[in-house]
Design a protein around this motif. Structure first.
Motif, PDB file in Angstrom:
ATOM      1  N   LEU A  87       4.807 -15.289   9.926  1.00 61.87           N
ATOM      2  CA  LEU A  87       5.815 -15.271   9.001  1.00 61.87           C
ATOM      3  C   LEU A  87       5.318 -15.446   7.656  1.00 61.87           C
ATOM      4  CD1 LEU A  87       8.545 -17.816  10.922  1.00 61.87           C
ATOM      5  CD2 LEU A  87       8.411 -15.135  10.870  1.00 61.87           C
ATOM      6  N   ALA A  88       4.466 -16.203   7.324  1.00 63.48           N
ATOM      7  CA  ALA A  88       3.669 -16.393   6.132  1.00 63.48           C
ATOM      8  C   ALA A  88       3.202 -14.870   5.649  1.00 63.48           C
ATOM      9  CB  ALA A  88       2.716 -17.259   5.970  1.00 63.48           C
ATOM     10  N   GLY A  89       2.677 -14.292   6.521  1.00 65.03           N
ATOM     11  CA  GLY A  89       2.234 -12.834   6.368  1.00 65.03           C
ATOM     12  C   GLY A  89       3.151 -11.812   5.763  1.00 65.03           C
ATOM     13  N   LEU A  90       4.371 -12.231   6.586  1.00 64.52           N
ATOM     14  CA  LEU A  90       5.527 -11.170   6.469  1.00 64.52           C
ATOM     15  C   LEU A  90       6.081 -11.362   4.874  1.00 64.52           C
ATOM     16  CD1 LEU A  90       7.202 -11.149   9.811  1.00 64.52           C
ATOM     17  CD2 LEU A  90       6.193  -9.069   8.777  1.00 64.52           C
ATOM     18  N   VAL A  91       6.067 -12.770   4.461  1.00 67.60           N
ATOM     19  CA  VAL A  91       6.541 -13.069   3.203  1.00 67.60           C
ATOM     20  C   VAL A  91       5.580 -12.484   2.020  1.00 67.60           C
ATOM     21  CG1 VAL A  91       6.732 -14.971   1.510  1.00 67.60           C
ATOM     22  CG2 VAL A  91       7.718 -15.226   3.813  1.00 67.60           C
ATOM     23  N   LEU A  92       4.315 -12.305   2.358  1.00 67.71           N
ATOM     24  CA  LEU A  92       3.460 -11.785   1.370  1.00 67.71           C
ATOM     25  C   LEU A  92       3.638 -10.023   1.363  1.00 67.71           C
ATOM     26  CD1 LEU A  92       0.156 -13.757   1.942  1.00 67.71           C
ATOM     27  CD2 LEU A  92       1.776 -13.915   0.291  1.00 67.71           C
ATOM     28  N   PHE A  93       3.859  -9.790   2.728  1.00 65.86           N
ATOM     29  CA  PHE A  93       4.175  -8.015   2.803  1.00 65.86           C
ATOM     30  C   PHE A  93       5.418  -7.855   1.950  1.00 65.86           C
ATOM     31  CE2 PHE A  93       6.867  -5.099   5.008  1.00 65.86           C
ATOM     32  CZ  PHE A  93       5.837  -4.291   5.275  1.00 65.86           C
ATOM     33  N   GLY A  94       6.116  -8.730   1.752  1.00 68.26           N
ATOM     34  CA  GLY A  94       7.572  -8.449   0.860  1.00 68.26           C
ATOM     35  C   GLY A  94       7.012  -8.103  -0.505  1.00 68.26           C
ATOM     36  N   ALA A  95       6.014  -8.748  -1.135  1.00 72.74           N
ATOM     37  CA  ALA A  95       5.371  -8.607  -2.319  1.00 72.74           C
ATOM     38  C   ALA A  95       5.275  -6.909  -2.735  1.00 72.74           C
ATOM     39  CB  ALA A  95       4.061  -9.128  -2.771  1.00 72.74           C
ATOM     40  N   ALA A  96       4.840  -6.158  -1.626  1.00 74.39           N
ATOM     41  CA  ALA A  96       4.635  -4.852  -1.667  1.00 74.39           C
ATOM     42  C   ALA A  96       5.956  -4.036  -2.085  1.00 74.39           C
ATOM     43  CB  ALA A  96       3.845  -4.116  -0.901  1.00 74.39           C
ATOM     44  N   THR A  97       7.005  -4.571  -1.334  1.00 78.25           N
ATOM     45  CA  THR A  97       8.412  -4.046  -1.610  1.00 78.25           C
ATOM     46  C   THR A  97       8.811  -4.250  -3.224  1.00 78.25           C
ATOM     47  OG1 THR A  97       9.068  -4.379   0.719  1.00 78.25           O
ATOM     48  CG2 THR A  97      10.919  -4.059  -0.833  1.00 78.25           C
ATOM     49  N   ALA A  98       8.532  -5.728  -3.558  1.00 80.76           N
ATOM     50  CA  ALA A  98       8.875  -5.841  -4.965  1.00 80.76           C
ATOM     51  C   ALA A  98       8.224  -4.937  -5.929  1.00 80.76           C
ATOM     52  CB  ALA A  98       8.647  -7.369  -5.258  1.00 80.76           C
ATOM     53  N   ALA A  99       6.940  -4.644  -5.559  1.00 81.55           N
ATOM     54  CA  ALA A  99       6.151  -3.772  -6.579  1.00 81.55           C
ATOM     55  C   ALA A  99       6.949  -2.211  -6.243  1.00 81.55           C
ATOM     56  CB  ALA A  99       4.986  -3.534  -6.091  1.00 81.55           C
ATOM     57  N   GLY A 100       7.065  -1.889  -5.207  1.00 81.48           N
ATOM     58  CA  GLY A 100       7.719  -0.471  -5.211  1.00 81.48           C
ATOM     59  C   GLY A 100       9.139  -0.386  -5.982  1.00 81.48           C
ATOM     60  N   LEU A 101       9.753  -1.648  -5.764  1.00 75.16           N
ATOM     61  CA  LEU A 101      11.111  -1.617  -6.669  1.00 75.16           C
ATOM     62  C   LEU A 101      10.886  -1.663  -8.293  1.00 75.16           C
ATOM     63  CD1 LEU A 101      13.100  -4.129  -4.574  1.00 75.16           C
ATOM     64  CD2 LEU A 101      13.688  -1.686  -4.867  1.00 75.16           C
ATOM     65  N   GLN A 102       9.750  -2.331  -8.772  1.00 76.76           N
ATOM     66  CA  GLN A 102       9.630  -2.516 -10.233  1.00 76.76           C
ATOM     67  C   GLN A 102       9.032  -1.275 -10.442  1.00 76.76           C
ATOM     68  OE1 GLN A 102       7.698  -5.996 -11.221  1.00 76.76           O
ATOM     69  NE2 GLN A 102       9.299  -7.343 -10.482  1.00 76.76           N
ATOM     70  N   ALA A 103       8.416  -0.258  -9.661  1.00 80.57           N
ATOM     71  CA  ALA A 103       7.921   0.913  -9.841  1.00 80.57           C
ATOM     72  C   ALA A 103       8.852   1.644 -10.520  1.00 80.57           C
ATOM     73  CB  ALA A 103       7.253   1.714  -8.800  1.00 80.57           C
ATOM     74  N   ARG A 104      10.087   1.617 -10.257  1.00 78.19           N
ATOM     75  CA  ARG A 104      11.158   2.589 -10.836  1.00 78.19           C
ATOM     76  C   ARG A 104      11.286   2.251 -12.242  1.00 78.19           C
ATOM     77  NH1 ARG A 104      14.032  -2.074  -8.836  1.00 78.19           N
ATOM     78  NH2 ARG A 104      16.104  -2.506  -9.888  1.00 78.19           N
ATOM     79  N   TYR A 105      11.061   0.815 -12.674  1.00 71.49           N
ATOM     80  CA  TYR A 105      11.135   0.664 -14.176  1.00 71.49           C
ATOM     81  C   TYR A 105      10.029   1.069 -14.799  1.00 71.49           C
ATOM     82  CZ  TYR A 105      14.894  -2.580 -12.958  1.00 71.49           C
ATOM     83  OH  TYR A 105      16.289  -3.165 -12.632  1.00 71.49           O
ATOM     84  N   GLY A 106       8.854   1.587 -14.322  1.00 71.90           N
ATOM     85  CA  GLY A 106       7.738   2.162 -14.883  1.00 71.90           C
ATOM     86  C   GLY A 106       8.024   3.347 -15.235  1.00 71.90           C
ATOM     87  N   ALA A 107       9.128   4.120 -14.792  1.00 69.72           N
ATOM     88  CA  ALA A 107       9.245   5.532 -14.888  1.00 69.72           C
ATOM     89  C   ALA A 107      10.118   5.595 -16.228  1.00 69.72           C
ATOM     90  CB  ALA A 107       9.989   6.167 -13.850  1.00 69.72           C
ATOM     91  N   THR A 108      10.596   4.282 -16.550  1.00 71.29           N
ATOM     92  CA  THR A 108      11.457   4.250 -17.836  1.00 71.29           C
ATOM     93  C   THR A 108      10.847   3.868 -18.797  1.00 71.29           C
ATOM     94  OG1 THR A 108      12.183   1.980 -17.570  1.00 71.29           O
ATOM     95  CG2 THR A 108      13.341   3.613 -16.338  1.00 71.29           C
TER      96      THR A 108
END
Length: 420
Positions: free
Chosen positions: A112-133
């Protein structure tokens, strides 16, 4: 050509390169997220020995994305867009490696701890959209953002189809079959981080601190979570953008995670997979069109259209029995399309409505609210279905989105003493 014209042309060239690099990274990152999500619940149930914890895997991933959003925004604000995105992807790769280790050792807390850290990649993917702006001209902000969102489609569709080959890879390495997909995730996240680290130069956020003529403006000083949230709340348009992002995500996650449960007693796994694939197509496949409309017709009309589409998705899904894969497919496609409208137009509206000095921090807070709300919504969705039914869950999502649509129209008419 004047020096100013040359500088503008140079920034435009960097913007085009930035979109390409972010898109490549999104393909790799989306693949890693999708293949991990596809087996996350299965691997949790296998380690725990009960299906009761399967839903906890999804919740841990969404919670991890929420927890990572603000720290990644802080890193971005202090060290540039590249630092934030690379850190999130490498944290996600570490989480995927811990999942492999925990599955082999059959240790649920570490999993479960690994899956929580796994979520950081999802956060990075979401923030990448702002990099385009960061370097986008105002009249093309939503379109730039939407192209990066669209790139996720390739990885998201490809990922689940690699589950079986990846499982065979795990077995060949002497590991449990379900760990194979997470081995692929480690490689995909690391590759995406490498692409960004090597190719995302110059850093778009740092370059955006330079004026059109090349003069340097003071860098953003940002702010904490409370200060950033206050900046959003006091600006009606920014608040509407945040509500569109969060409500779309809550409705999408809540209905999407319970649709397979609604269907699984009546249809085959292949039909369930088809419905989810159609849903993913709705989420990402039409995002460039969504961005184009948000730039041409305006952010608010697309947000309101998104709330109506999502409400329609709720009605269609609520009235569909578990064996009706066609109607549920239509409902889930509309659910994804409504999400795309809310995310693309809402993100563009929020970004342009807050001061530049707190923009990056506000973007991080928006993702915190988005994923935190979805984690709560996803957890409550199972309870709603258990106590009432899937139909009531989908109906509730429709009512929520209609309320957000009305709020969006009324709230943007308010006058505020703080200029956007």
């Amino acid at each position: 050509m004047t020096a100013t014209g040359s500088t503008v042309d140079g920034r435009a060239a960097v913007q085009r390169r930035t979109i390409v690099v972010l898109s490549i990274a999104q393909v790799l990152g989306g693949l890693g997220v999708a293949i991990g999500v596809a087996v996350g619940g299965l691997i949790a149930a296998d380690v725990a020995g009960t299906e009761a914890v399967a839903g906890l895997a999804q919740t841990c991933g969404v919670l991890g994305a929420a927890l990572a959003a603000v720290p990644l925004a802080w890193l971005t604000r202090r060290h540039g867009r590249r630092a934030g995105l690379v850190s999130g992807l490498l944290t996600g790769a570490l989480g995927a490696a811990l999942v492999v280790l925990a599955s082999t050792a059959r240790w649920l807390p570490l999993l479960l701890a690994g899956l929580v850290l796994f979520g950081a990649a999802t956060a990075a993917g979401l923030q990448a959209r702002y990099g385009a702006t960061d370097l986008a001209v105002p009249e093309r902000t939503a379109r730039a953002l939407s192209v990066v969102v669209w790139a996720t489609t390739v990885g998201s569709v490809l990922g689940p189809n690699l589950t079986d080959p990846a499982g065979r890879l795990g077995v060949a390495l002497g590991l449990p079959a379900l760990t194979g997909p997470f081995l692929v995730t480690v490689v995909a996240f690391t590759a995406a981080a490498g692409v960004l680290f090597v190719l995302l130069r110059p850093d778009p956020l740092r370059l955006s601190a330079a004026g059109p003529a090349g003069g340097t403006r003071p860098g953003p000083d940002g702010g904490g979570v409370v200060a950033s949230l206050r900046d959003i709340v006091v600006r009606p348009r920014a608040l509407v953008g945040l509500c569109a992002i969060a409500s779309s995500h809550v409705a999408m996650v809540s209905v999407m995670v319970m649709t397979p449960v609604h269907m699984h007693h009546d249809v085959s796994l292949s039909l369930i997979g088809f419905v989810i694939s159609v849903h993913i197509l709705g989420m990402y496949g039409f995002s460039p069109l969504t961005g184009y409309l948000a730039d041409r017709a305006g952010r608010l009309p697309v947000i309101v259209a998104g709330t109506l589409i999502t409400a329609a998705a709720g009605v269609v899904s609520a009235t569909a029995p578990g064996h009706d894969a066609v109607r549920l497919g239509i409902g889930l496609f509309l659910l994804g399309l409504g999400w795309s409208c809310g995310l693309v137009a809402g993100s563009a509206l929020l970004s342009e409505s807050v001061p530049e000095r707190t923009r990056t921090a506000a973007q991080g807070v928006s993702d915190l609210v988005m994923n935190g709300s979805a984690a709560i919504g996803g957890s409550l969705a199972g309870l709603v279905v258990a106590l009432w039914s899937y139909g009531w869950l989908a109906t509730g999502a429709a009512v929520l989105m209609l309320a957000v649509g009305v709020f969006s129209v009324l709230h943007t008419r308010r006058r505020t003493a703080v200029a956007p």
